[in-house]
Design a protein around this motif. Sequence first.
Motif, short mmCIF file in Angstrom:
data_model
loop_
_atom_site.label_atom_id
_atom_site.label_comp_id
_atom_site.label_asym_id
_atom_site.label_seq_id
_atom_site.Cartn_x
_atom_site.Cartn_y
_atom_site.Cartn_z
N ARG A 36 0.81 -1.20 0.14
CA ARG A 36 -0.08 0.00 -0.03
C ARG A 36 0.82 1.35 0.01
O ARG A 36 0.46 2.26 -0.86
CB ARG A 36 -1.04 0.06 1.00
CG ARG A 36 -2.05 -0.84 1.23
CD ARG A 36 -3.24 -0.75 2.19
NE ARG A 36 -2.56 -1.01 3.59
CZ ARG A 36 -2.56 -1.74 4.15
NH1 ARG A 36 -3.06 -3.07 3.64
NH2 ARG A 36 -2.24 -2.00 5.36
N ALA A 41 -3.26 3.08 -2.11
CA ALA A 41 -4.65 2.12 -2.20
C ALA A 41 -5.65 2.36 -3.36
O ALA A 41 -6.80 1.88 -2.79
CB ALA A 41 -5.04 2.86 -0.73
N ALA A 42 -5.41 3.09 -4.17
CA ALA A 42 -6.52 3.31 -5.15
C ALA A 42 -6.86 1.91 -5.82
O ALA A 42 -6.18 1.14 -5.87
CB ALA A 42 -5.83 4.18 -6.41
N ASP A 43 -8.12 1.75 -6.09
CA ASP A 43 -8.75 0.53 -6.64
C ASP A 43 -7.94 0.14 -7.89
O ASP A 43 -7.93 -1.04 -8.28
CB ASP A 43 -10.22 0.59 -7.07
CG ASP A 43 -11.10 0.60 -5.58
OD1 ASP A 43 -10.29 0.39 -4.76
OD2 ASP A 43 -12.05 1.38 -5.74
N ASP A 44 -7.67 1.27 -8.95
CA ASP A 44 -7.13 0.99 -10.27
C ASP A 44 -5.62 0.44 -10.09
O ASP A 44 -4.84 0.26 -11.10
CB ASP A 44 -7.25 2.22 -11.12
CG ASP A 44 -6.47 3.43 -10.80
OD1 ASP A 44 -5.72 3.35 -9.39
OD2 ASP A 44 -6.53 4.44 -11.24
N VAL A 46 -4.75 -2.21 -7.98
CA VAL A 46 -4.70 -3.40 -7.46
C VAL A 46 -3.51 -4.27 -8.08
O VAL A 46 -2.88 -5.13 -7.28
CB VAL A 46 -6.29 -3.87 -7.31
CG1 VAL A 46 -6.79 -4.17 -8.62
CG2 VAL A 46 -6.24 -5.30 -6.42
N ARG A 49 -0.18 -3.54 -6.71
CA ARG A 49 -0.21 -4.11 -5.41
C ARG A 49 0.12 -5.35 -5.23
O ARG A 49 0.80 -6.18 -4.55
CB ARG A 49 -1.22 -3.66 -4.44
CG ARG A 49 -1.32 -2.07 -4.13
CD ARG A 49 -2.32 -1.94 -2.92
NE ARG A 49 -3.75 -2.18 -3.35
CZ ARG A 49 -4.54 -1.44 -4.05
NH1 ARG A 49 -4.37 -0.27 -4.26
NH2 ARG A 49 -5.69 -2.05 -4.08
N ARG A 50 -0.75 -6.29 -6.24
CA ARG A 50 -0.55 -7.57 -6.04
C ARG A 50 0.56 -8.14 -6.51
O ARG A 50 1.44 -9.17 -5.88
CB ARG A 50 -1.65 -8.60 -7.06
CG ARG A 50 -2.89 -8.27 -6.48
CD ARG A 50 -3.34 -9.38 -5.30
NE ARG A 50 -2.90 -10.54 -5.81
CZ ARG A 50 -2.52 -11.80 -5.26
NH1 ARG A 50 -1.97 -11.49 -3.84
NH2 ARG A 50 -2.34 -12.97 -5.64
N GLU A 148 -6.00 -11.16 -10.77
CA GLU A 148 -6.85 -10.22 -9.68
C GLU A 148 -8.07 -10.06 -10.51
O GLU A 148 -8.35 -9.34 -11.27
CB GLU A 148 -6.33 -9.05 -9.23
CG GLU A 148 -7.08 -8.22 -8.29
CD GLU A 148 -7.15 -8.90 -6.99
OE1 GLU A 148 -8.18 -8.76 -6.16
OE2 GLU A 148 -6.15 -9.80 -6.62
#
Length: 216
Positions: A36, A41-44, A46, A49-50, A148
């Motif tokens: 993060r 932390a933005a949804d786009d 993800v 982050r993964r 994801e």
Amino acid sequence: MSDAARDLRFRLPGRWISLDPRDEDATRAHIAQIARELIGAADDAVLMRRRVESGLGDAAATARAAEARLLLLCREVAPGVPTPVSITVHTPLTITPAIGTSPENVMRAFEQSLPHTSEPDLETATRLTIADSIVLRLHSVAPQLIEEGDHAVTQNRLAARYWYTVPGSKQVVLVDVVTPLGDIPHAMLRFFDSIVAASYWGAAADAPSDAVGAHG
């Protein structure tokens, strides 16, 4: 100290987290936190982050399976320069037969044993040295699929394995250094090598405040 690996210490640039990889819940939480902080932390974001979580998580799982004592996770190598890297220090292995305990003799016996083991990437073998030790580096870059939901991305994961001779013994210690930044392997290997060059052997009680070692 009875465990020689606990005397191998690192002077690390930037901010790092030191963990016992055997604590799975704490390690997973810290990896998520680092992802993060690095990506946001933005949804786009993800998938990115993964990618970070997967790369560091695989390193933690490997460390846990090997019952390693120390896992170091990088937050940033300098202010504003986040860099996902993990370092794992493993339990020493005794090399036999080895004639004497000099670093050269122990490393020569270790190198001669490698073709008879399952250790991969022998064609990448490169020697380095630090005070009191010879270090053998092996490395690989391998694609890894990250999924994801309906989205998927392939990342290149760089894994470098540094085998240190342990001073005054017939042992070697494995230090794994891993990053999901495998698209720039030469730059990352130079960074990894600089970390190894700055590492040293010493008692925990004598370590300066900027050094990190294994606590078992």
